[in-house]
Write a protein that holds these residues in place. Structure first.
Motif, PDB file in Angstrom:
ATOM      1  N   MET A   1     -54.967 -78.417   9.571  1.00 20.57           N
ATOM      2  CA  MET A   1     -53.828 -77.842  10.201  1.00 20.57           C
ATOM      3  C   MET A   1     -54.129 -76.399  10.563  1.00 20.57           C
ATOM      4  SD  MET A   1     -50.194 -78.018   8.484  1.00 20.57           S
ATOM      5  CE  MET A   1     -48.996 -78.877   9.269  1.00 20.57           C
ATOM      6  N   SER A   2     -53.982 -76.090  11.819  1.00 19.48           N
ATOM      7  CA  SER A   2     -54.272 -74.728  12.238  1.00 19.48           C
ATOM      8  C   SER A   2     -52.976 -73.950  12.378  1.00 19.48           C
ATOM      9  CB  SER A   2     -55.046 -74.725  13.543  1.00 19.48           C
ATOM     10  OG  SER A   2     -54.213 -75.192  14.579  1.00 19.48           O
ATOM     11  N   HIS A   3     -53.072 -72.708  12.062  1.00 20.50           N
ATOM     12  CA  HIS A   3     -51.891 -71.840  12.127  1.00 20.50           C
ATOM     13  C   HIS A   3     -52.029 -70.944  13.340  1.00 20.50           C
ATOM     14  CE1 HIS A   3     -48.492 -69.587  10.985  1.00 20.50           C
ATOM     15  NE2 HIS A   3     -49.128 -68.536  10.491  1.00 20.50           N
ATOM     16  N   LYS A   4     -51.034 -71.017  14.253  1.00 18.33           N
ATOM     17  CA  LYS A   4     -51.083 -70.205  15.461  1.00 18.33           C
ATOM     18  C   LYS A   4     -50.525 -68.830  15.162  1.00 18.33           C
ATOM     19  CE  LYS A   4     -50.388 -74.073  18.589  1.00 18.33           C
ATOM     20  NZ  LYS A   4     -49.545 -74.628  19.647  1.00 18.33           N
ATOM     21  N   SER A   5     -51.041 -67.837  15.835  1.00 21.54           N
ATOM     22  CA  SER A   5     -50.520 -66.486  15.645  1.00 21.54           C
ATOM     23  C   SER A   5     -49.235 -66.340  16.452  1.00 21.54           C
ATOM     24  CB  SER A   5     -51.561 -65.453  16.076  1.00 21.54           C
ATOM     25  OG  SER A   5     -51.885 -65.648  17.432  1.00 21.54           O
ATOM     26  N   PRO A   6     -48.268 -65.565  15.933  1.00 22.56           N
ATOM     27  CA  PRO A   6     -46.979 -65.421  16.620  1.00 22.56           C
ATOM     28  C   PRO A   6     -47.125 -64.660  17.932  1.00 22.56           C
ATOM     29  CG  PRO A   6     -47.057 -64.039  14.674  1.00 22.56           C
ATOM     30  CD  PRO A   6     -48.324 -64.835  14.697  1.00 22.56           C
ATOM     31  N   LYS A   7     -46.240 -64.982  18.858  1.00 17.64           N
ATOM     32  CA  LYS A   7     -46.235 -64.315  20.153  1.00 17.64           C
ATOM     33  C   LYS A   7     -45.634 -62.925  19.988  1.00 17.64           C
ATOM     34  CE  LYS A   7     -45.598 -68.591  22.728  1.00 17.64           C
ATOM     35  NZ  LYS A   7     -44.722 -69.335  23.632  1.00 17.64           N
ATOM     36  N   PRO A   8     -45.964 -62.004  20.882  1.00 10.65           N
ATOM     37  CA  PRO A   8     -45.409 -60.648  20.786  1.00 10.65           C
ATOM     38  C   PRO A   8     -43.873 -60.631  20.821  1.00 10.65           C
ATOM     39  CG  PRO A   8     -47.232 -60.674  22.345  1.00 10.65           C
ATOM     40  CD  PRO A   8     -46.965 -62.096  21.938  1.00 10.65           C
ATOM     41  N   SER A   9     -43.259 -61.532  21.597  1.00 14.92           N
ATOM     42  CA  SER A   9     -41.788 -61.552  21.656  1.00 14.92           C
ATOM     43  C   SER A   9     -41.201 -61.998  20.316  1.00 14.92           C
ATOM     44  CB  SER A   9     -41.302 -62.463  22.781  1.00 14.92           C
ATOM     45  OG  SER A   9     -41.707 -63.800  22.547  1.00 14.92           O
ATOM     46  N   GLN A  10     -41.888 -62.915  19.618  1.00 19.49           N
ATOM     47  CA  GLN A  10     -41.416 -63.348  18.304  1.00 19.49           C
ATOM     48  C   GLN A  10     -41.539 -62.209  17.296  1.00 19.49           C
ATOM     49  OE1 GLN A  10     -43.983 -66.740  17.793  1.00 19.49           O
ATOM     50  NE2 GLN A  10     -42.357 -68.182  18.401  1.00 19.49           N
ATOM     51  N   LEU A  11     -42.631 -61.451  17.373  1.00 23.14           N
ATOM     52  CA  LEU A  11     -42.806 -60.309  16.481  1.00 23.14           C
ATOM     53  C   LEU A  11     -41.728 -59.255  16.734  1.00 23.14           C
ATOM     54  CD1 LEU A  11     -46.697 -59.861  16.482  1.00 23.14           C
ATOM     55  CD2 LEU A  11     -45.236 -60.704  14.635  1.00 23.14           C
ATOM     56  N   ALA A  12     -41.397 -59.049  18.004  1.00 24.05           N
ATOM     57  CA  ALA A  12     -40.369 -58.069  18.341  1.00 24.05           C
ATOM     58  C   ALA A  12     -39.014 -58.513  17.805  1.00 24.05           C
ATOM     59  CB  ALA A  12     -40.307 -57.875  19.856  1.00 24.05           C
ATOM     60  N   ASN A  13     -38.724 -59.809  17.900  1.00 21.98           N
ATOM     61  CA  ASN A  13     -37.462 -60.321  17.366  1.00 21.98           C
ATOM     62  C   ASN A  13     -37.379 -60.156  15.859  1.00 21.98           C
ATOM     63  OD1 ASN A  13     -36.478 -61.047  19.861  1.00 21.98           O
ATOM     64  ND2 ASN A  13     -37.204 -63.166  19.727  1.00 21.98           N
ATOM     65  N   VAL A  14     -38.458 -60.433  15.165  1.00 22.82           N
ATOM     66  CA  VAL A  14     -38.483 -60.288  13.709  1.00 22.82           C
ATOM     67  C   VAL A  14     -38.308 -58.824  13.328  1.00 22.82           C
ATOM     68  CG1 VAL A  14     -39.946 -60.491  11.663  1.00 22.82           C
ATOM     69  CG2 VAL A  14     -39.832 -62.370  13.307  1.00 22.82           C
ATOM     70  N   ALA A  15     -38.976 -57.928  14.044  1.00 24.79           N
ATOM     71  CA  ALA A  15     -38.852 -56.496  13.757  1.00 24.79           C
ATOM     72  C   ALA A  15     -37.430 -56.019  14.026  1.00 24.79           C
ATOM     73  CB  ALA A  15     -39.847 -55.709  14.608  1.00 24.79           C
ATOM     74  N   LEU A  16     -36.822 -56.508  15.097  1.00 22.27           N
ATOM     75  CA  LEU A  16     -35.451 -56.131  15.426  1.00 22.27           C
ATOM     76  C   LEU A  16     -34.486 -56.605  14.348  1.00 22.27           C
ATOM     77  CD1 LEU A  16     -33.415 -54.950  17.449  1.00 22.27           C
ATOM     78  CD2 LEU A  16     -33.341 -57.187  18.534  1.00 22.27           C
ATOM     79  N   LEU A  17     -34.629 -57.834  13.901  1.00 20.07           N
ATOM     80  CA  LEU A  17     -33.766 -58.359  12.847  1.00 20.07           C
ATOM     81  C   LEU A  17     -33.942 -57.578  11.546  1.00 20.07           C
ATOM     82  CD1 LEU A  17     -34.007 -62.206  13.456  1.00 20.07           C
ATOM     83  CD2 LEU A  17     -32.045 -60.721  13.848  1.00 20.07           C
ATOM     84  N   ALA A  18     -35.154 -57.207  11.229  1.00 22.54           N
ATOM     85  CA  ALA A  18     -35.405 -56.423  10.013  1.00 22.54           C
ATOM     86  C   ALA A  18     -34.730 -55.060  10.109  1.00 22.54           C
ATOM     87  CB  ALA A  18     -36.903 -56.271   9.792  1.00 22.54           C
ATOM     88  N   CYS A  19     -34.791 -54.436  11.284  1.00 28.48           N
ATOM     89  CA  CYS A  19     -34.134 -53.133  11.465  1.00 28.48           C
ATOM     90  C   CYS A  19     -32.624 -53.254  11.356  1.00 28.48           C
ATOM     91  CB  CYS A  19     -34.513 -52.544  12.825  1.00 28.48           C
ATOM     92  SG  CYS A  19     -36.230 -51.989  12.902  1.00 28.48           S
ATOM     93  N   LEU A  20     -32.057 -54.306  11.944  1.00 31.64           N
ATOM     94  CA  LEU A  20     -30.611 -54.509  11.865  1.00 31.64           C
ATOM     95  C   LEU A  20     -30.168 -54.735  10.422  1.00 31.64           C
ATOM     96  CD1 LEU A  20     -29.923 -56.752  14.983  1.00 31.64           C
ATOM     97  CD2 LEU A  20     -29.205 -54.391  14.621  1.00 31.64           C
ATOM     98  N   TYR A  21     -30.940 -55.512   9.681  1.00 31.17           N
ATOM     99  CA  TYR A  21     -30.618 -55.775   8.285  1.00 31.17           C
ATOM    100  C   TYR A  21     -30.677 -54.484   7.481  1.00 31.17           C
ATOM    101  CZ  TYR A  21     -30.868 -57.596   3.577  1.00 31.17           C
ATOM    102  OH  TYR A  21     -30.631 -57.853   2.255  1.00 31.17           O
TER     103      TYR A  21
END
Length: 103
Positions: free
Chosen positions: A1-21
């Protein structure tokens, strides 16, 4: 099973959610209730909404023909319109708005 690296837009969404939290956690500040130095107490007074309640009482039912004749005898709808305008003339408006020279 290979693990794909996240897309830049997904990273931006995660960072945004972390900042909001994190910002919502900082927005919750601890409030300290302090007693005023004057030490005055406020007396609360309870007034029931039903204290002056008046129960509905239906008026006597009359014949519609008799009621219409009574209205006609006293002057019809024009008489009711006069009563309304007389009541408005008797009670001056509390707030008077000035619009300069406009009429």
């Amino acid at each position: 099973m290979s693990h794909k690296s996240p897309k830049p837009s997904q990273l931006a969404n995660v960072a945004l959610l972390a900042c909001l939290y994190a910002s919502s956690a900082w927005a919750q500040s601890e409030t300290k209730s302090e007693v005023s130095a004057t030490g005055k107490s406020v007396e609360l007074v309870y007034e029931s909404s039903f204290q002056n309640y008046q129960r509905y009482s239906a008026s006597t039912i009359q014949s519609w023909k008799l009621t219409n004749d009574t209205v006609k005898d006293i002057g019809g709808w024009r008489e009711y319109a006069k009563e309304v305008t007389q009541d408005q003339d008797a009670k001056p408006s509390v707030s008077v708005h000035s619009h300069g020279g406009h009429q």
